[in-house]
Write an enzyme that holds these catalytic residues in place. Structure first.
Site, mmCIF file in Angstrom:
data_model
loop_
_atom_site.group_PDB
_atom_site.id
_atom_site.type_symbol
_atom_site.label_atom_id
_atom_site.label_comp_id
_atom_site.label_asym_id
_atom_site.label_seq_id
_atom_site.Cartn_x
_atom_site.Cartn_y
_atom_site.Cartn_z
ATOM 1 N N ASN A 42 0.839 -1.202 0.000
ATOM 2 C CA ASN A 42 0.000 0.000 0.000
ATOM 3 C C ASN A 42 0.873 1.251 0.000
ATOM 4 O OD1 ASN A 42 0.581 -0.836 2.694
ATOM 5 N ND2 ASN A 42 -1.054 0.432 3.497
ATOM 6 N N ILE A 43 0.379 2.255 -0.704
ATOM 7 C CA ILE A 43 1.104 3.521 -0.844
ATOM 8 C C ILE A 43 0.129 4.643 -0.514
ATOM 9 C CG2 ILE A 43 2.401 5.021 -2.406
ATOM 10 C CD1 ILE A 43 3.076 2.416 -4.018
ATOM 11 N N GLU A 44 0.347 5.287 0.630
ATOM 12 C CA GLU A 44 -0.572 6.335 1.089
ATOM 13 C C GLU A 44 -0.130 7.702 0.570
ATOM 14 O OE1 GLU A 44 -0.977 5.745 5.353
ATOM 15 O OE2 GLU A 44 -2.166 3.925 4.991
ATOM 16 N N CYS A 53 -4.187 0.682 -2.486
ATOM 17 C CA CYS A 53 -4.035 -0.572 -1.735
ATOM 18 C C CYS A 53 -2.979 -1.477 -2.370
ATOM 19 C CB CYS A 53 -5.348 -1.339 -1.715
ATOM 20 S SG CYS A 53 -6.672 -0.557 -0.801
ATOM 21 N N GLU A 55 -3.104 -4.637 -2.990
ATOM 22 C CA GLU A 55 -3.619 -5.591 -3.987
ATOM 23 C C GLU A 55 -3.680 -4.951 -5.365
ATOM 24 O OE1 GLU A 55 -4.817 -4.809 -1.040
ATOM 25 O OE2 GLU A 55 -6.024 -6.407 -0.157
ATOM 26 N N CYS A 86 -10.320 -4.911 0.311
ATOM 27 C CA CYS A 86 -11.443 -3.964 0.355
ATOM 28 C C CYS A 86 -12.315 -4.141 -0.894
ATOM 29 C CB CYS A 86 -10.927 -2.526 0.452
ATOM 30 S SG CYS A 86 -10.361 -1.837 -1.113
ATOM 31 N N CYS A 89 -10.723 -3.303 -4.291
ATOM 32 C CA CYS A 89 -9.744 -4.312 -4.741
ATOM 33 C C CYS A 89 -10.449 -5.577 -5.214
ATOM 34 C CB CYS A 89 -8.750 -4.630 -3.626
ATOM 35 S SG CYS A 89 -7.609 -3.267 -3.332
HETATM 36 N N1 THU Z 1 -5.303 -1.322 2.470
HETATM 37 C C1 THU Z 1 -4.770 -2.163 1.552
HETATM 38 O O1 THU Z 1 -3.619 -2.001 1.149
HETATM 39 N N2 THU Z 1 -5.531 -3.193 1.115
HETATM 40 C C2 THU Z 1 -6.837 -3.416 1.472
HETATM 41 O O2 THU Z 1 -7.508 -4.261 0.895
HETATM 42 C C3 THU Z 1 -7.406 -2.648 2.580
HETATM 43 C C4 THU Z 1 -6.656 -1.437 2.997
HETATM 44 C C5 THU Z 1 -4.498 -0.204 2.950
HETATM 45 C C6 THU Z 1 -5.002 1.155 2.530
HETATM 46 C C7 THU Z 1 -4.456 2.039 3.631
HETATM 47 O O3 THU Z 1 -3.129 2.418 3.298
HETATM 48 C C8 THU Z 1 -4.413 1.147 4.855
HETATM 49 O O4 THU Z 1 -4.488 -0.194 4.356
HETATM 50 C C9 THU Z 1 -5.520 1.380 5.846
HETATM 51 O O5 THU Z 1 -6.762 1.320 5.236
#
Ligand code: THU
Length: 130
Positions: A42-44, A53, A55, A86, A89
């Site tokens: 994941n990259i915020e 996300c 995935e 989520c 995804c």
């Molecule tokens: N996140 C994912 O990488 N995959 C998911 O299916 C659910 C959420 C990440 C997004 C965000 O950076 C962190 O988890 C919290 O939601």
């Protein structure tokens, strides 16, 4: 590659997560139909809604490298309880992955195993557009 190796690849990818806002790191490893493994994390972003996300990073990387069909995806988080992908995804995985196997794990053990159709039982897809 064994399931535990695929989980290991996702765990390794998780180390590269950029999650300074949620502190929730996620790693994913997707296996294409020819056996190629592509990973993502994941990259915020400070503009939170732009976060991507793990995935989708993994499958978009794979798609951009020419892969179109997939067999399995392993997803690793630090949570004790299972953390399925989520909704966004699930939708993207369904478009290309079909009914792929989704393997969930945390840093200690496998926490769940599902078919994508079990997690997204009534999908919207190209057939819905006819
Ligand atoms: N996140 C994912 O990488 N995959 C998911 O299916 C659910 C959420 C990440 C997004 C965000 O950076 C962190 O988890 C919290 O939601």
């Amino acid at each position: 590659m064994s399931d535990s190796d695929l989980i290991g690849a996702a765990r390794e990818a998780r180390r590269r997560a950029y999650a300074p806002f949620s502190h929730f790191k996620v790693g994913a490893a997707i296996e294409a139909s020819d056996g190629t493994i592509v990973t993502g994390c994941n990259i915020e972003n400070a503009s939170y809604g732009l976060t991507m996300c793990a995935e989708r990073v993994a499958i978009f990387k794979a798609l951009s490298e020419g892969h179109r069909r997939f067999r399995r995806i392993a997803i690793v988080t630090g949570a004790v309880s299972p953390t399925p992908p989520c909704g966004a995804c699930l939708q993207v995985l369904w478009e290309f992955g079909g009914d792929l196997e989704v393997i969930l794990a945390n840093l200690r053990r496998e926490t769940g195993r599902h078919r994508l159709s079990e997690l997204l039982p009534r999908p919207f897809d190209a057939r819905s557009l006819r």
